[in-house]
Scaffold this active site. Sequence first.
Site, PDB file in Angstrom:
ATOM      1  N   LEU A 272       0.879  -1.165   0.000  1.00  0.00           N
ATOM      2  CA  LEU A 272       0.000   0.000   0.000  1.00  0.00           C
ATOM      3  C   LEU A 272       0.916   1.214   0.000  1.00  0.00           C
ATOM      4  O   LEU A 272       1.759   1.357   0.894  1.00  0.00           O
ATOM      5  CB  LEU A 272      -0.929   0.000   1.217  1.00  0.00           C
ATOM      6  CG  LEU A 272      -2.085   1.002   1.195  1.00  0.00           C
ATOM      7  CD1 LEU A 272      -2.998   0.749  -0.004  1.00  0.00           C
ATOM      8  CD2 LEU A 272      -2.891   0.922   2.484  1.00  0.00           C
ATOM      9  N   ASP A 273       0.776   2.071  -1.002  1.00  0.00           N
ATOM     10  CA  ASP A 273       1.721   3.176  -1.191  1.00  0.00           C
ATOM     11  C   ASP A 273       1.804   4.063   0.043  1.00  0.00           C
ATOM     12  O   ASP A 273       0.873   4.138   0.856  1.00  0.00           O
ATOM     13  CB  ASP A 273       1.301   4.018  -2.402  1.00  0.00           C
ATOM     14  CG  ASP A 273       1.297   3.200  -3.685  1.00  0.00           C
ATOM     15  OD1 ASP A 273       2.028   2.184  -3.731  1.00  0.00           O
ATOM     16  OD2 ASP A 273       0.551   3.552  -4.619  1.00  0.00           O
ATOM     17  N   VAL A 274       2.928   4.782   0.131  1.00  0.00           N
ATOM     18  CA  VAL A 274       3.164   5.648   1.277  1.00  0.00           C
ATOM     19  C   VAL A 274       2.142   6.784   1.350  1.00  0.00           C
ATOM     20  O   VAL A 274       1.775   7.236   2.439  1.00  0.00           O
ATOM     21  CB  VAL A 274       4.603   6.208   1.220  1.00  0.00           C
ATOM     22  CG1 VAL A 274       4.807   7.077  -0.009  1.00  0.00           C
ATOM     23  CG2 VAL A 274       4.961   6.984   2.477  1.00  0.00           C
TER      24      VAL A 274
END
Length: 396
Positions: A272-274
């Site tokens: 899950l992207d930052v």
Amino acid sequence: MTQSDDPWAKWRQPAEPAAAPAAKAEPAPSAKATAGDAAPLKPEGTLGVIKPADGATPSRKRPVRGGALTRKPREPKVLPPSTVDTRKSAKTGERPARPARPERSPRPADAANPWRQASGDRPRGETRRPSVGERSERPRPPAKPPVAVAAGPAPSGVRLSKVMSERGLCSRREADLWIERGWVFVDGVQVSELGSRIEPDARIEVSTEAKKDQAKAVTILLHKPVGYVSGQPEPGCTPAVTLITAEAQLVQSGDPEFKPWMLRGLAPAGRLDVDSTGLLVLTSDGRVAKRLIGEDSDAEKEYLVRVSGQMIDGGLELLRHGLELDGKALKPAWVKQLNEDQLHFILKEGKKRQIRRMCELVGLKVIGLKRVRIGRIRLGDLPMGQWRFLRADEAF
């Protein structure tokens, strides 16, 4: 008592003889006797100290207190005439000239080695390297014939770890660990060698130790905030696993007590992207990881996406099916436009920054992304920054 009755008679000093009639007295020996004069005889059995003939007692050579023994001066070492003294003269400060070396006769050329020429043909110290043509003509050893290797039969069967993973017993990593520890039995026979192959329909059993080890595995559901990375930490960012603390736990009935050892082996099952938020699964159970991110995984991931910009004509159909990333076509996706700036995605794959890159291909820019479901597990009302255990009645 007679002499025979006295055992000490021979050790006693003999008695002085009786006075003899007057005779001509002999002169007493002089104190300065010569060395050749015979020493006076001592009676037999008398102990005494043997002294030198001249009467002088040997003295030990001891240095005077605070001084040292006097040594005899050494004689100067005389070098043989053939030796050359190369030391500098004390008076002139110059070295004597060395004798000239005898000239050696030039070495003839080696007939066995045509690249070596006679030493007299070139100055001393200069070596001659063979030319390129001469190098090519240099004889080379014959090449060894290749060793023929008999091709054996291909190994039969399927790897044991692969069969265990396909049957859902554990992940391949766990299978290799159990095999190495001797916790796996195939048709009643213990298997402890990695890479072992079996028949696809073989009976596989695991020991009680393996079941206990698997029971310790935990799966955690986290509502990840923006600014935390799901996997390896990046510069300036904090890994999401640091949020797994006893204070941030949403306690449910039947949950086990959180222990620090539960963080051992905990890894995210899906990125899950930052700059994204939503549901993040962290697990130490290989079966859960295989179900979510395995090669043949078909678990759905649901997202709510906020975008900006103007979508190109036919962009919605392209998002559903028709785009490719990194030279590979994407799987079909379920995409619905909720309003002008919000889209609803359901994917069955999870490439790096996939939704953001898909939207850029149709003229949109993602300004917010939230994952609300993975498989059959929904984010629900889990507060942001908190986590909970996966319950025993839940499954992906």
